[in-house]
Scaffold this active site. Structure first.
Site: not given
Length: 462
Positions: A79, A149, A173
């Protein structure tokens, strides 16, 4: 079968036995990224040359001395909050344009030491402050949200464009996009995986964890990440535990089934699939125990009271210097956080202490709690609200975070596993939560279900 289709455990075994080279595997994954990236937009950046060089080095090391462990030569995506020395960490934001990390984050360094090969950085909802990741499309239906996210990481794994990925989880997330894309996501116990070198959203709620295709794969990645790091003040020196799940016999495992909160305002298809999955756990030997979730009225206010001011404090300087570079939704939240008082934050901290103790008391009677991960499957891109059958209207973000945030507030481990598809063919996830440092129990339950329950094939991307 193409090499990119292999799970982590399958690829690791093929490499160990000489049936597959890390070079072949990494090349296959990079070709897959090139194939699906235009439709899905999972990646911010792809580091192909760097990955190929690392794969050749891994192949030479394995030939000379054998594999270091199960991650040696395995392609991984990170990420875009997680620092890798020399690579950009943009947090999917114009605010970070041109930023490059000077050193590895702890988790990147540990994956490198285990021999993993980084293939790229995946999109996040800007600075992880959202639940949709608008830059990325759902791997099952490109007209729907990826979830956030860690949407890019979940989509990359679902699309077979990464063998595994890391995400972060402040209110769901990791688990929300994993559930919406039909893969496995693990939020470990707070403090188990160090966060040094990972861009923060809310320091008292942030977690780092794996997104994988199987529960076994999640356990293998977790094993490489755990361990105390004094550079993260929340990091704990937990005793070493073999997190790899065993067979499918759940005899003796007590599974809590909530009678409140977790099945309130849940889509009927989601509820039906999760209840079937819970029944399957019982068929495997688990004992189902009715539980009452404590202090439910305080969960969301406490989560909000912690996250919002902490996020605004982190962004204080750049919000004043370059406010125009933030997307509108994130800027509004950051500005709202500046209106909260120190008293608000202290009250949230006190409430979190009471909530955590109440959850620990509840968990005395069970080993795992089973519930939906999210109350709805992936909504259409651009949809902002959900209307429930009783007329209640809820924002999409509130709906997605409602069932996942409790594990952040209390810090308990939480795993999402796929448990089927809704009538539109969209994935449904079941969430398994345990006691602090009880990862072994949630992985055991998730693995047993995964081996014997409702399965689905890979995401139908081209």
């Amino acid at each position: 079968m193409q090499p990119y289709e292999l799970t982590l455990a399958e690829a690791s075994e093929a490499i160990r036995t000489g049936r597959l080279s890390p070079v072949e595997l990494v090349d296959s994954v990079l070709e897959r990224i090139e194939q699906v990236q235009p439709r899905l937009g999972a990646y911010v950046s792809v580091t192909g040359d760097r990955a190929r060089h690392a794969a050749r080095r891994a192949a030479d090391e394995i030939t000379a001395a054998g594999a270091r462990g199960p991650l040696h030569g395995i392609p991984a995506a990170l990420k875009d909050l997680i620092d890798v020395a020399g690579a950009a960490t943009s947090a999917s934001s114009r605010v970070r344009e041109g930023h490059r990390a000077s050193a590895d984050s702890t988790v990147a360094a540990r994956l490198s030491a285990a021999g993993a090969v980084f293939v790229g950085k995946t999109h996040t909802h800007e600075f992880a402050y959202g639940l949709t990741t608008p830059q990325t499309a759902n791997a099952w239906d490109t007209g729907r949200v990826a979830g956030g996210s860690s949407g890019g990481s979940a989509v990359a794994v679902a699309a077979r464009a990464a063998t595994f990925a890391l995400g972060t989880d402040t209110g769901g997330s990791i688990r929300v996009p994993a559930a919406l894309n039909g893969v496995v996501g693990l939020k470990p116990t707070y403090g188990l995986v160090p966060r040094h070198g990972v861009t923060s959203l809310s320091w008292s709620l942030d977690h780092v964890g794996p997104i994988t295709r199987t529960v076994e794969d999640a356990a293998l990645v977790l094993g490489a990440l755990v361990g105390h790091d004094p550079r993260d003040p929340a990091s704990v020196a937990a005793p070493p535990v073999d997190h790899r799940p065993g067979g499918t016999d759940l005899t003796g495992l007590r599974v809590g089934v909530p009678g409140n909160y977790y099945f309130d305002h849940v889509d009927p298809d989601v509820e039906a699939s999760v209840r079937r999955a819970i029944a399957r756990l019982a068929e495997l030997g688990a004992r189902l125990v009715d539980v009452e979730i404590p202090m439910t009225r305080y969960i969301r206010p406490t989560h909000w009271g912690l996250m919002v001011p902490e996020a605004s404090a982190y962004h204080e300087r750049t919000l004043r210097a370059v406010p125009e570079l933030y997307s509108a939704d994130v800027r509004v939240l950051l500005e709202a956080g500046e209106l909260m008082t120190a008293g608000d934050h202290l009250r949230a901290q006190r409430a979190r202490t009471l909530l955590r103790q109440a959850w620990l008391d509840m968990m005395d009677t069970v080993d795992v709690i089973a519930a939906p991960t999210v109350p709805i499957t992936a909504v259409a891109a651009g949809q902002t609200a959900v209307t429930w059958r009783d007329g209640t209207v809820e924002s999409v973000s509130d709906a997605y975070v409602r069932l996942s945030a409790p594990a952040n507030v209390t810090g308990v481990p939480s795993l999402t596993v796929p448990v089927g598809l809704d009538p539109q063919g969209l994935p449904i996830g079941m969430q398994l939560m345990g006691r602090p440092f009880g990862e072994a129990a949630v992985l055991r339950a998730g693995h047993a279900y995964e081996r014997t329950g409702t399965a689905h094939g890979p995401a139908p991307v081209a």
